[in-house]
Design an enzyme around this catalytic site. Structure first.
Site, PDB file in Angstrom:
ATOM      1  N   ASP A  60       2.863   5.476  -6.713  1.00 34.51           N
ATOM      2  CA  ASP A  60       4.109   5.335  -5.961  1.00 34.51           C
ATOM      3  C   ASP A  60       5.353   5.207  -6.823  1.00 34.51           C
ATOM      4  O   ASP A  60       6.464   5.177  -6.308  1.00 34.51           O
ATOM      5  CB  ASP A  60       4.023   4.104  -5.043  1.00 34.51           C
ATOM      6  CG  ASP A  60       3.047   4.333  -3.925  1.00 34.51           C
ATOM      7  OD1 ASP A  60       3.044   5.444  -3.384  1.00 34.51           O
ATOM      8  OD2 ASP A  60       2.270   3.416  -3.607  1.00 34.51           O
ATOM      9  N   HIS A 117       0.881  -1.189   0.000  1.00 37.28           N
ATOM     10  CA  HIS A 117       0.000   0.000   0.000  1.00 37.28           C
ATOM     11  C   HIS A 117       0.910   1.228   0.000  1.00 37.28           C
ATOM     12  O   HIS A 117       1.718   1.393  -0.911  1.00 37.28           O
ATOM     13  CB  HIS A 117      -0.920  -0.113   1.228  1.00 37.28           C
ATOM     14  CG  HIS A 117      -2.060   0.843   1.279  1.00 37.28           C
ATOM     15  ND1 HIS A 117      -2.450   1.614   0.227  1.00 37.28           N
ATOM     16  CD2 HIS A 117      -2.918   1.157   2.294  1.00 37.28           C
ATOM     17  CE1 HIS A 117      -3.485   2.357   0.577  1.00 37.28           C
ATOM     18  NE2 HIS A 117      -3.791   2.108   1.841  1.00 37.28           N
ATOM     19  N   HIS A 124      -2.226  -2.187  -9.844  1.00 37.75           N
ATOM     20  CA  HIS A 124      -3.209  -1.624  -8.927  1.00 37.75           C
ATOM     21  C   HIS A 124      -4.461  -2.479  -8.969  1.00 37.75           C
ATOM     22  O   HIS A 124      -4.813  -3.000 -10.025  1.00 37.75           O
ATOM     23  CB  HIS A 124      -3.555  -0.185  -9.338  1.00 37.75           C
ATOM     24  CG  HIS A 124      -4.149   0.610  -8.241  1.00 37.75           C
ATOM     25  ND1 HIS A 124      -5.494   0.563  -7.947  1.00 37.75           N
ATOM     26  CD2 HIS A 124      -3.587   1.441  -7.346  1.00 37.75           C
ATOM     27  CE1 HIS A 124      -5.717   1.358  -6.922  1.00 37.75           C
ATOM     28  NE2 HIS A 124      -4.580   1.893  -6.531  1.00 37.75           N
TER      29      HIS A 124
HETATM   30  N1  ACO Z   1       4.975  -6.692 -10.575  1.00 38.86           N
HETATM   31  C1  ACO Z   1       4.865  -7.872 -11.204  1.00 38.86           C
HETATM   32  N2  ACO Z   1       3.742  -8.571 -11.320  1.00 38.86           N
HETATM   33  C2  ACO Z   1       2.650  -8.027 -10.754  1.00 38.86           C
HETATM   34  C3  ACO Z   1       2.675  -6.789 -10.093  1.00 38.86           C
HETATM   35  C4  ACO Z   1       3.892  -6.116 -10.018  1.00 38.86           C
HETATM   36  N3  ACO Z   1       4.000  -4.940  -9.421  1.00 38.86           N
HETATM   37  N4  ACO Z   1       1.440  -6.496  -9.638  1.00 38.86           N
HETATM   38  C5  ACO Z   1       0.666  -7.520 -10.006  1.00 38.86           C
HETATM   39  N5  ACO Z   1       1.386  -8.448 -10.685  1.00 38.86           N
HETATM   40  C6  ACO Z   1       0.897  -9.679 -11.306  1.00 38.86           C
HETATM   41  C7  ACO Z   1       0.654 -10.757 -10.265  1.00 38.86           C
HETATM   42  O1  ACO Z   1       1.778 -11.556 -10.066  1.00 38.86           O
HETATM   43  C8  ACO Z   1      -0.517 -11.488 -10.867  1.00 38.86           C
HETATM   44  O2  ACO Z   1      -0.008 -12.325 -11.889  1.00 38.86           O
HETATM   45  P1  ACO Z   1      -0.663 -13.783 -12.137  1.00 38.86           P
HETATM   46  O3  ACO Z   1      -2.040 -13.501 -12.608  1.00 38.86           O
HETATM   47  O4  ACO Z   1       0.221 -14.419 -13.140  1.00 38.86           O
HETATM   48  O5  ACO Z   1      -0.643 -14.474 -10.806  1.00 38.86           O
HETATM   49  C9  ACO Z   1      -1.330 -10.408 -11.564  1.00 38.86           C
HETATM   50  O6  ACO Z   1      -0.380  -9.380 -11.877  1.00 38.86           O
HETATM   51  C10 ACO Z   1      -2.443  -9.822 -10.685  1.00 38.86           C
HETATM   52  O7  ACO Z   1      -1.843  -9.390  -9.469  1.00 38.86           O
HETATM   53  P2  ACO Z   1      -2.546  -9.415  -8.059  1.00 38.86           P
HETATM   54  O8  ACO Z   1      -1.507  -9.443  -7.011  1.00 38.86           O
HETATM   55  O9  ACO Z   1      -3.603 -10.485  -8.068  1.00 38.86           O
HETATM   56  O10 ACO Z   1      -3.290  -8.016  -8.095  1.00 38.86           O
HETATM   57  P3  ACO Z   1      -3.916  -7.272  -6.851  1.00 38.86           P
HETATM   58  O11 ACO Z   1      -5.009  -6.440  -7.382  1.00 38.86           O
HETATM   59  O12 ACO Z   1      -4.238  -8.215  -5.773  1.00 38.86           O
HETATM   60  O13 ACO Z   1      -2.695  -6.393  -6.318  1.00 38.86           O
HETATM   61  C11 ACO Z   1      -1.174  -4.650  -5.972  1.00 38.86           C
HETATM   62  C12 ACO Z   1      -2.560  -5.049  -6.524  1.00 38.86           C
HETATM   63  C13 ACO Z   1      -1.047  -5.133  -4.523  1.00 38.86           C
HETATM   64  C14 ACO Z   1      -1.069  -3.134  -5.991  1.00 38.86           C
HETATM   65  C15 ACO Z   1      -0.081  -5.304  -6.856  1.00 38.86           C
HETATM   66  O14 ACO Z   1      -0.194  -4.843  -8.187  1.00 38.86           O
HETATM   67  C16 ACO Z   1       1.325  -5.051  -6.325  1.00 38.86           C
HETATM   68  O15 ACO Z   1       1.804  -5.794  -5.472  1.00 38.86           O
HETATM   69  N6  ACO Z   1       2.019  -3.971  -6.828  1.00 38.86           N
HETATM   70  C17 ACO Z   1       3.317  -3.622  -6.304  1.00 38.86           C
HETATM   71  C18 ACO Z   1       3.168  -2.854  -4.999  1.00 38.86           C
HETATM   72  C19 ACO Z   1       2.644  -1.462  -5.235  1.00 38.86           C
HETATM   73  O16 ACO Z   1       3.106  -0.725  -6.108  1.00 38.86           O
HETATM   74  N7  ACO Z   1       1.672  -1.079  -4.400  1.00 38.86           N
HETATM   75  C20 ACO Z   1       1.096   0.265  -4.427  1.00 38.86           C
HETATM   76  C21 ACO Z   1      -0.306   0.243  -4.920  1.00 38.86           C
HETATM   77  S1  ACO Z   1      -0.950   1.871  -4.993  1.00 38.86           S
HETATM   78  C22 ACO Z   1      -1.279   2.227  -3.397  1.00 38.86           C
HETATM   79  O17 ACO Z   1      -1.656   1.452  -2.578  1.00 38.86           O
HETATM   80  C23 ACO Z   1      -1.099   3.573  -3.027  1.00 38.86           C
END
Ligand code: ACO
Length: 446
Positions: free
Chosen positions: A380, A285, A324
């Protein structure tokens, strides 16, 4: 857990019958059909409870870990269309607010639903400004933290501790009390944040200067040394104010859901917002800005970006600042932040990590792995570069997110409190553990 779709089947309506805002569900276990009202494209989960095999059956529930497709509230604060990349506070596009409003004006909008008139804004600014001081005793327990304590830990604890200084805050259904706590929370956030920062440096705390703007005073409390009067650089002051606007609210994200959930027990807003701040701290987050910068440093050079992307695609690591839950398009805040980054770099010199970030973005926007999953830069990805160029250490990045988010949290908390449909938050579970069994004495256990 079997993820098979419940056996629902829309009832075919003949063309002569009038359209009804209902959903017809046939339970193939019993052959019974149920008609469920549809409002705002949503059914009420409680209506599923009527679907029962027999009288002893508890009734149907919906299963939705992490609230992927469950609306937990009706809100009128922030609108996001993740597919189109749209963000609006109370109907106003984020781009217009970032260009024309100030953070305090935006905070007023979030909390009151309308932009303030000139006199309302003046009064609002006056109240926030006159609640920036903190009790001298707070300094004493800040002193108790270790020199390398993470400022988010200090911030979370101090917000919670405010509850002990203002016991009147427990009168959460008294509008005057709520107003007062709102001034205190928004007013004191920059002070606590700046004091936490100065503590880690071993520098004396700088008291608020009530003649400065909200971001200007924050810069004063952070960076003033021996000047008799600190004058914030107008470009940095403006950049910080815009960053504050962009971070002010984001509908039902993890920390907003936390303040609603914790606040639903009717605890005071200091304890509830300390919990929200804790939720924000996590690397998935608001902690992602710190992690994104660490990642760019770890990559080290533009040449090493392809190798890092390979590791991301192999599932070894994540591209922090990308992806996201809601945005499946470019995060509109990231677009504005990218522009501010250049304004700050013009003044402070280009951040050498920028080239690495741009290369990550370039590759990711073309690469099938990211395209298929609709992973775009989020808020971010670039903020860390700006904060670093402004002179903030990485540990302060999530704090810089938390300060402006306080207005959004308080708006979400108040909306929850005043919503007659809301009760203490209490989800259901699907219990798949053991059925009843008898206690086994320790000597008989294998
Ligand atoms: N890098 C690589 N792969 C990713 C990323 C990433 N940053 N984010 C998602 N994916 C992939 C996952 O591995 C998944 O792949 P799969 O379908 O092969 O398993 C797919 O994309 C979907 O990802 P989820 O984790 O299911 O998506 P979710 O909606 O649950 O997560 C989140 C969203 C937590 C923001 C995620 O994208 C992430 O971890 N990003 C990196 C951390 C980040 O930047 N967080 C800030 C968010 S903005 C905020 O809160 C202010």
């Amino acid at each position: 857990m079997d993820s098979a779709i419940p056996m629902t089947q829309p009832k075919t309506t003949d063309s002569s019958s009038a359209r009804r805002d209902t959903l017809s569900v046939t339970d193939n276990r019993t052959g019974k059909t149920y008609e469920i009202p549809v409002t705002n494209d949503t059914i009420r989960a409680n209506d599923l409870r009527k679907i029962r095999v027999d009288e002893s059956d508890f009734g149907m529930m919906s299963y939705d870990p992490a609230f992927n497709n469950t609306a937990s509230c009706i809100s009128r604060i922030t609108f996001i269309d993740g597919d189109q990349g749209i963000l609006r506070y109370r109907g106003y596009p984020i781009e217009e607010l970032a260009e024309k409003a100030t953070y305090l004006e935006t905070a007023y909008l979030l909390l009151h639903g309308e932009l303030p008139t000139e006199s309302q804004l003046k009064e609002w600014q006056h109240h926030i400004t006159h609640h920036t001081f903190i009790h001298e005793s707070i300094k004493k327990f800040l002193d108790g933290f270790h020199y390398d304590a993470h400022p988010m830990g200090m911030l979370i604890s101090t917000i919670a501790a405010l509850s002990t200084f203002y016991p009147d805050a427990k009168h959460i259904f008294d509008p005057e009390s709520r107003k007062k706590q709102t001034y205190r929370l928004i007013g004191k956030m920059p002070t606590i944040a700046a004091f936490s920062y100065r503590h880690t440096l071993g520098m004396p705390y700088v008291y608020p200067d009530n003649d400065l703007s909200y971001p200007g005073n924050f810069l004063n409390m952070l960076f003033r040394t021996s000047e008799t009067r600190y004058r914030p650089n107008p470009t940095l002051e403006k950049a910080l104010d815009i960053l504050f606007i962009l971070h002010a609210d984001h509908e039902q994200n993890c920390s907003a859901n936390t303040i609603r959930g914790v606040g639903s027990s009717h605890v005071d807003p200091f304890c509830a917002s300390a919990a929200a701040t804790a939720a924000l701290y996590g690397p998935l987050h608001g902690g992602a800005n710190e992690e994104a910068l660490r990642m760019l440093m770890e990559i080290g050079s533009v040449q090493k970006v392809p190798e890092f992307i390979k590791r991301v695609k192999a599932g070894e690591t994540r591209l922090m600042g990308f992806g996201h839950r809601i945005y499946k398009n470019y995060d509109p805040r990231a677009r504005i932040i990218k522009r501010i980054a250049y304004e700050v770099f013009d003044l402070m010199g280009k951040n050498p990590l920028l080239e690495i970030a741009l290369e990550c973005e370039r590759i990711a926007l073309e690469d099938e792995y990211f395209v298929k999953r609709k992973l775009y830069p989020n808020v971010d990805f670039y903020t860390g570069l700006i904060y670093q160029s402004m002179g903030f250490p990485m540990t302060m990045f999530p704090v810089l997110f938390a300060i402006p988010r306080m207005s959004g949290w308080v708006a979400q908390w108040e909306e929850m409190l005043l919503d007659a449909e809301q009760k203490i938050a209490r989800p259901r579970q699907i219990y798949l553990g053991h059925d009843t069994r008898s206690y086994v004495p320790i000597e008989q256990r294998s």
